[in-house]
Design an enzyme around this catalytic site. Structure first.
Site, PDB file in Angstrom:
ATOM      1  N   GLU A  41       0.808  -1.240   0.000  1.00  0.00           N
ATOM      2  CA  GLU A  41       0.000   0.000   0.000  1.00  0.00           C
ATOM      3  C   GLU A  41       0.834   1.280   0.000  1.00  0.00           C
ATOM      4  O   GLU A  41       0.695   2.132   0.872  1.00  0.00           O
ATOM      5  CB  GLU A  41      -0.959  -0.006   1.191  1.00  0.00           C
ATOM      6  CG  GLU A  41      -1.890  -1.200   1.204  1.00  0.00           C
ATOM      7  CD  GLU A  41      -2.769  -1.275   2.450  1.00  0.00           C
ATOM      8  OE1 GLU A  41      -2.697  -0.360   3.298  1.00  0.00           O
ATOM      9  OE2 GLU A  41      -3.528  -2.249   2.585  1.00  0.00           O
TER      10      GLU A  41
ATOM     11  N   ASN B 129       1.884  -5.269  -3.137  1.00  0.00           N
ATOM     12  CA  ASN B 129       0.487  -5.529  -2.777  1.00  0.00           C
ATOM     13  C   ASN B 129      -0.244  -4.213  -2.500  1.00  0.00           C
ATOM     14  O   ASN B 129       0.275  -3.352  -1.786  1.00  0.00           O
ATOM     15  CB  ASN B 129       0.466  -6.418  -1.526  1.00  0.00           C
ATOM     16  CG  ASN B 129      -0.898  -7.001  -1.221  1.00  0.00           C
ATOM     17  OD1 ASN B 129      -1.499  -7.672  -2.058  1.00  0.00           O
ATOM     18  ND2 ASN B 129      -1.399  -6.770  -0.015  1.00  0.00           N
TER      19      ASN B 129
ATOM     20  N   HIS C 258     -10.613  -6.009  -1.816  1.00  0.00           N
ATOM     21  CA  HIS C 258     -11.629  -5.665  -0.819  1.00  0.00           C
ATOM     22  C   HIS C 258     -12.705  -4.886  -1.571  1.00  0.00           C
ATOM     23  O   HIS C 258     -12.669  -3.650  -1.645  1.00  0.00           O
ATOM     24  CB  HIS C 258     -11.032  -4.808   0.298  1.00  0.00           C
ATOM     25  CG  HIS C 258     -10.019  -5.516   1.132  1.00  0.00           C
ATOM     26  ND1 HIS C 258     -10.320  -6.641   1.861  1.00  0.00           N
ATOM     27  CD2 HIS C 258      -8.702  -5.257   1.356  1.00  0.00           C
ATOM     28  CE1 HIS C 258      -9.240  -7.045   2.510  1.00  0.00           C
ATOM     29  NE2 HIS C 258      -8.237  -6.226   2.206  1.00  0.00           N
TER      30      HIS C 258
ATOM     31  N   GLU D 155      -6.484 -10.579  -0.806  1.00  0.00           N
ATOM     32  CA  GLU D 155      -7.254 -10.305   0.414  1.00  0.00           C
ATOM     33  C   GLU D 155      -8.740 -10.195   0.079  1.00  0.00           C
ATOM     34  O   GLU D 155      -9.405  -9.236   0.452  1.00  0.00           O
ATOM     35  CB  GLU D 155      -6.756  -9.023   1.085  1.00  0.00           C
ATOM     36  CG  GLU D 155      -5.267  -9.015   1.386  1.00  0.00           C
ATOM     37  CD  GLU D 155      -4.785  -7.750   2.072  1.00  0.00           C
ATOM     38  OE1 GLU D 155      -5.612  -7.041   2.690  1.00  0.00           O
ATOM     39  OE2 GLU D 155      -3.574  -7.467   1.995  1.00  0.00           O
TER      40      GLU D 155
ATOM     41  N   ASP E  97     -12.568 -10.129  -0.106  1.00  0.00           N
ATOM     42  CA  ASP E  97     -13.863 -10.173   0.566  1.00  0.00           C
ATOM     43  C   ASP E  97     -14.811  -9.272  -0.211  1.00  0.00           C
ATOM     44  O   ASP E  97     -14.377  -8.351  -0.926  1.00  0.00           O
ATOM     45  CB  ASP E  97     -13.805  -9.776   2.053  1.00  0.00           C
ATOM     46  CG  ASP E  97     -12.984  -8.528   2.341  1.00  0.00           C
ATOM     47  OD1 ASP E  97     -13.019  -7.578   1.535  1.00  0.00           O
ATOM     48  OD2 ASP E  97     -12.305  -8.491   3.384  1.00  0.00           O
TER      49      ASP E  97
END
Length: 340
Positions: A144, A184, A220, A248, A250
């Site tokens: 990030e 990432n 996400h 990651e 979701d």
């Protein structure tokens, strides 16, 4: 022939409740996990053991927990997850060596010139990567680093170490030459400046011979995320030729945190369709670039979205609060089966 096909499909649907999603895909399928939950919750542990082929430490390999003092590393909990992964025959993915968040206080208080800061970060990266050398398949080396406008995020590392991203990858590679190294990040869909900044970084690192092997797309997302924007991110990411990790995943169903939200059949169906879209789109990436898909934790009950955003009515994963498969699980398996 059509009748036979229909009957086979019908039989498969009937048995979907007993089938495992990991067997419906040809790439590694994983989840991030918490060592306390692995130790204390049998249902959580069983899902971690039976449903996945890859595991990631949700928090216990991050700086704050693994390097709590300048003269002390604590690998205890990270090792517990690694031991569980090894015992159950799973790949272990490392997350994360360098991040602006979850930094221990002693690092925030550190004083020194550029050389001293570089030695601090190099020591952290190489001590952790060396500890897990040969045991971890890949690392999210840097996490990030860009803001939505494409600018470099202000951080301890950006403020004190010029070119810290490239240096971090070099140091990680020196410590574990066999590890697959990833950059990432999150939220590239609908943010073209951020996506461009990431792609420009990858191009620059490759041009300079810096060892980078993969791109982690956190994913996400939510039920309203625009599929054309998600597809564009996947297409541009795959075009780099690097390994792509949906790192990651979701899918939020209550992103506006409506206190009266009801997770009804309509919402659940929309979420299932979004999961199907993500998986089918990922399958189109060349097989050699498919590092895998990782869900961010196991059940709705364990999701970071509830705590971090104080959003109790959120249900972003494939297992419910009772660690039971949600209807989306079977829908996803059936969809992947019929597309093969």
């Amino acid at each position: 022939m059509k009748l036979i096909t229909l009957l086979l499909g019908f039989c498969y649907c009937l048995s979907a409740q007993d089938a495992n999603l990991k067997d419906a895909v040809k790439f590694p399928l994983g989840a991030s996990v918490n060592p306390r939950m692995l130790n204390e919750n049998e249902a959580y542990r069983n899902i971690a053991k039976e449903e996945w082929t890859s595991l990631t430490a949700e928090n216990h390999m991050k700086m704050m927990l693994i390097h709590p003092a300048a003269d002390r590393f604590d690998f205890t909990k990270g090792d517990e997850i690694l031991d569980f992964a090894k015992a159950s025959g799973k790949r272990m993915h490392g997350h994360t060596l360098v991040w602006h968040n979850q930094v221990p206080q002693w690092m925030k208080d550190f004083q020194g010139d550029q050389k001293a800061w570089e030695e601090l970060l190099k020591n952290h990266i190489q001590t952790v990567a060396s500890h897990y050398k040969g045991k971890i398949a890949g690392w999210d080396v840097v996490n990030e680093s860009f803001l939505d406008d494409g600018s470099l995020r202000p951080s301890l590392w950006a403020d004190h170490i010029p070119d810290y991203i490239a240096k971090s990858f070099q140091w990680a590679h020196e410590a574990d030459p066999a590890a697959i190294l990833f950059y990432n990040d999150y939220g590239q869909d609908g943010k073209p400046k951020k996506m461009k900044a990431i792609l420009d970084l990858l191009t620059d690192l490759k041009r300079r011979g810096i060892p980078i092997h993969g791109l982690g797309l956190q994913m996400h997302i939510n039920v309203d995320s625009k599929r054309n924007e998600l597809q564009e991110v996947l297409d541009k990411s795959a075009a780099t030729g690097l390994k792509i990790h949906l790192s990651e995943l979701d899918i939020a169903v209550n992103p506006k945190n409506n206190p009266d939200f009801v997770y009804d059949e309509k919402v659940a169906s929309a979420q299932a369709e979004q999961f199907i879209f993500v998986f089918k789109s990922y399958q189109k990436i060349p097989a050699a670039q498919q590092y895998g898909i990782t869900f961010w934790n196991i059940s709705d009950k364990d999701s970071w979205l509830r705590g971090y955003f104080k959003r109790p009515k959120e249900y972003p994963l494939l297992f419910d609060d009772n660690y039971k498969r949600k209807p989306a699980y079977s829908s996803l398996i059936n969809s992947l089966h019929t597309s093969n």
